[in-house]
Design a protein around this motif. Structure first.
Motif, mmCIF file in Angstrom:
data_model
loop_
_atom_site.group_PDB
_atom_site.id
_atom_site.type_symbol
_atom_site.label_atom_id
_atom_site.label_comp_id
_atom_site.label_asym_id
_atom_site.label_seq_id
_atom_site.Cartn_x
_atom_site.Cartn_y
_atom_site.Cartn_z
ATOM 1 N N GLU A 20 -25.009 3.161 -1.730
ATOM 2 C CA GLU A 20 -24.175 2.646 -2.816
ATOM 3 C C GLU A 20 -24.533 1.202 -3.147
ATOM 4 O OE1 GLU A 20 -19.421 1.821 -3.683
ATOM 5 O OE2 GLU A 20 -20.042 3.119 -2.004
ATOM 6 N N TRP A 21 -24.717 0.369 -2.093
ATOM 7 C CA TRP A 21 -25.095 -1.033 -2.313
ATOM 8 C C TRP A 21 -26.508 -1.138 -2.869
ATOM 9 C CZ3 TRP A 21 -22.307 -5.292 -2.513
ATOM 10 C CH2 TRP A 21 -21.052 -5.313 -1.906
ATOM 11 N N SER A 27 -29.252 -1.722 -9.995
ATOM 12 C CA SER A 27 -28.686 -1.780 -11.350
ATOM 13 C C SER A 27 -28.643 -3.216 -11.884
ATOM 14 C CB SER A 27 -27.282 -1.181 -11.360
ATOM 15 O OG SER A 27 -26.396 -1.972 -10.579
ATOM 16 N N GLN A 28 -28.704 -4.172 -10.979
ATOM 17 C CA GLN A 28 -28.674 -5.586 -11.367
ATOM 18 C C GLN A 28 -30.061 -6.230 -11.265
ATOM 19 O OE1 GLN A 28 -25.838 -6.965 -12.491
ATOM 20 N NE2 GLN A 28 -24.674 -5.088 -12.098
ATOM 21 N N TRP A 29 -31.116 -5.402 -11.314
ATOM 22 C CA TRP A 29 -32.458 -5.925 -11.068
ATOM 23 C C TRP A 29 -32.893 -6.950 -12.115
ATOM 24 C CZ3 TRP A 29 -36.470 -5.389 -14.531
ATOM 25 C CH2 TRP A 29 -36.289 -4.481 -15.579
ATOM 26 N N LYS A 30 -32.398 -6.793 -13.334
ATOM 27 C CA LYS A 30 -32.784 -7.752 -14.373
ATOM 28 C C LYS A 30 -32.282 -9.161 -14.052
ATOM 29 C CE LYS A 30 -33.052 -4.431 -18.187
ATOM 30 N NZ LYS A 30 -32.520 -4.066 -19.539
ATOM 31 N N ILE A 31 -31.017 -9.233 -13.620
ATOM 32 C CA ILE A 31 -30.448 -10.543 -13.275
ATOM 33 C C ILE A 31 -31.187 -11.154 -12.085
ATOM 34 C CG2 ILE A 31 -28.371 -11.721 -12.478
ATOM 35 C CD1 ILE A 31 -26.715 -9.668 -13.948
ATOM 36 N N ILE A 32 -31.423 -10.323 -11.059
ATOM 37 C CA ILE A 32 -32.120 -10.816 -9.867
ATOM 38 C C ILE A 32 -33.522 -11.287 -10.225
ATOM 39 C CG2 ILE A 32 -33.003 -10.189 -7.594
ATOM 40 C CD1 ILE A 32 -30.713 -8.159 -7.387
ATOM 41 N N LEU A 33 -34.205 -10.517 -11.081
ATOM 42 C CA LEU A 33 -35.571 -10.876 -11.458
ATOM 43 C C LEU A 33 -35.607 -12.147 -12.295
ATOM 44 C CD1 LEU A 33 -38.483 -9.879 -11.201
ATOM 45 C CD2 LEU A 33 -38.194 -8.663 -13.378
ATOM 46 N N ILE A 34 -34.663 -12.262 -13.226
ATOM 47 C CA ILE A 34 -34.627 -13.460 -14.089
ATOM 48 C C ILE A 34 -34.359 -14.716 -13.259
ATOM 49 C CG2 ILE A 34 -33.335 -14.606 -15.918
ATOM 50 C CD1 ILE A 34 -32.926 -11.844 -17.205
ATOM 51 N N ILE A 35 -33.331 -14.616 -12.384
ATOM 52 C CA ILE A 35 -33.006 -15.772 -11.539
ATOM 53 C C ILE A 35 -34.170 -16.078 -10.599
ATOM 54 C CG2 ILE A 35 -31.407 -16.718 -9.841
ATOM 55 C CD1 ILE A 35 -30.244 -16.434 -12.613
ATOM 56 N N PHE A 338 -30.088 -16.098 -3.267
ATOM 57 C CA PHE A 338 -28.753 -16.586 -3.631
ATOM 58 C C PHE A 338 -28.128 -15.720 -4.730
ATOM 59 C CE2 PHE A 338 -30.323 -20.626 -1.739
ATOM 60 C CZ PHE A 338 -29.313 -20.783 -0.809
ATOM 61 N N THR A 339 -28.950 -15.094 -5.568
ATOM 62 C CA THR A 339 -28.409 -14.172 -6.575
ATOM 63 C C THR A 339 -27.784 -12.954 -5.912
ATOM 64 O OG1 THR A 339 -30.104 -14.891 -8.146
ATOM 65 C CG2 THR A 339 -28.971 -12.824 -8.617
ATOM 66 N N THR A 344 -23.064 -9.895 -4.214
ATOM 67 C CA THR A 344 -22.317 -9.278 -3.096
ATOM 68 C C THR A 344 -20.912 -9.826 -3.038
ATOM 69 O OG1 THR A 344 -24.377 -9.039 -1.835
ATOM 70 C CG2 THR A 344 -22.314 -8.895 -0.605
ATOM 71 N N PHE A 345 -20.798 -11.149 -3.127
ATOM 72 C CA PHE A 345 -19.480 -11.777 -3.069
ATOM 73 C C PHE A 345 -18.627 -11.368 -4.271
ATOM 74 C CE2 PHE A 345 -16.705 -15.401 -4.098
ATOM 75 C CZ PHE A 345 -15.969 -15.461 -2.929
#
Length: 350
Positions: A20-21, A27-35, A338-339, A344-345
């Motif tokens: 699940e995690w 699903s958040q790979w775009k944000i992680i990749l951009i950051i 940190f992203t 997670t938080f």
């Protein structure tokens, strides 16, 4: 049986939570990749802006206080005359105490006021530090700070409150961030000093000057008693030598006065006899003082040098710089890490 089923259920739940995690982070790979890209760019920029840091290293060994060996009997004889020739004034600065001496403000301050030649210009280490930090440019707007000068070999006891404050700021930065003194092994009497600076020459010069000032101070303290005894013996020797010369002249004068004297008039020879006794007594005293003076010289020589330098900083100094590739990788990793922590938080408190 129930326990085994519970364990299977717990394992299935754990695997399910992991999937699940994983799906959530994917699903958040775009944000992680951009950051991550932003972090890589910041890391590249930082590697280009960050100045390299140079490390000057100096190692030295302390001579052990092994005593005076075969001089023991002679030194015992000297002690009967109230003279201490052991020269044991430096025990307070042995081992860890000497390390703290290197870090003390008075020693760092003396090193900062030592003269150096930079591009053909003679200045103090303090002025060199101020130039490296660009403080002079900031002080142009302040009339009082603009007048501050730290001349080479100046007397720190005559400094103003502002000069003491500036030296205090320099000492605080050096002692906390740039100066390191340590002993690798307590069983080994070799001590290492390291100075970190963005200016290669400052690191080298300050390292050498600090070692020189501490060595001079340590030698003076260690040999203080020996030097005092040496001065006393020299004064006593000069005094007895003057008395001996006076007594010899007195004998000559008395002999001249009794030349061709009637042998029956022995009373007049008493003066000459007394002078001869003074000469013999002064000769004996002078001989003993000369021996004690030579012993004092040997003791003083045994006290110097006390610090033996093993390795000195040699140009070019070891440099620590952040490469472009390293900056990109480190910045990208930290950005992504940190992203993920933020996501997670965010999900946990949602």
């Amino acid at each position: 049986m129930v326990s085994q089923e519970n364990e299977e259920i717990s394992l299935k739940e754990l695997i399910g939570k992991g999937k699940e995690w994983t799906n959530y982070f994917l699903s958040q790979w775009k944000i992680i990749l951009i950051i991550g890209f932003v972090g890589a760019g910041l890391g590249l920029s930082y590697s280009m802006v960050k100045k390299p840091e140079y490390t000057a290293s100096l190692s030295f060994a302390l001579e052990s206080d092994g005593g005076s060996g075969g001089l023991g009997g002679a030194l015992g004889l000297a002690s009967q005359f109230g003279l201490d020739l052991n020269g044991s004034g430096g025990g307070m600065f042995a081992g860890a105490n000497l390390i703290e001496l290197f870090k003390s403000r008075i020693m760092v301050q003396k090193a900062l006021l030592a003269p150096v030649d930079v591009n053909g210009k003679r200045m103090s280490m303090a002025e060199m530090y101020i130039q490296n930090k660009g403080w002079r440019t900031k002080w142009d707007e302040n009339a009082e700070l603009k007048k501050l000068q730290f001349l080479p070999d100046s007397n720190a006891e005559l400094f103003t409150r502002q000069q003491d404050s500036v030296l205090g700021m320099i000492y605080s930065d050096l002692s906390k961030n740039l100066l390191t003194v340590y002993q690798k092994d307590k069983k080994i009497s070799i001590i290492t000093m390291e100075v970190l600076s963005k200016n290669e020459l400052f690191a080298k010069y300050f390292c050498e000057n600090l070692a020189r000032k501490v060595s001079q101070f340590y030698i003076n303290v260690k040999s203080k008693k020996s030097r005092i005894n040496m001065d006393i013996l020299n004064r006593q020797t000069d005094s007895i030598r003057a008395e001996l010369n006076s007594a010899i002249n007195g004998v000559a004068v008395a002999n001249d006065n009794t030349f061709n004297l009637n042998p029956a008039l022995n009373v007049r020879r008493a003066t000459s006899t007394k002078k001869q006794v003074d000469v013999q007594a002064n000769i004996a005293i002078l001989s003993e003082l000369v021996r004690q003076t030579e012993l004092a010289k040997v003791t003083l020589r045994n006290d110097i040098p006390l610090i033996q330098v093993i390795d000195k900083p040699i140009l070019p100094l070891p440099v620590d710089r952040l490469g472009k590739l390293k900056g990109i990788i480190l910045g990208g990793f930290l950005g992504g890490f940190f992203t993920i922590l933020y996501l997670t938080f965010k999900r946990l408190i949602a």
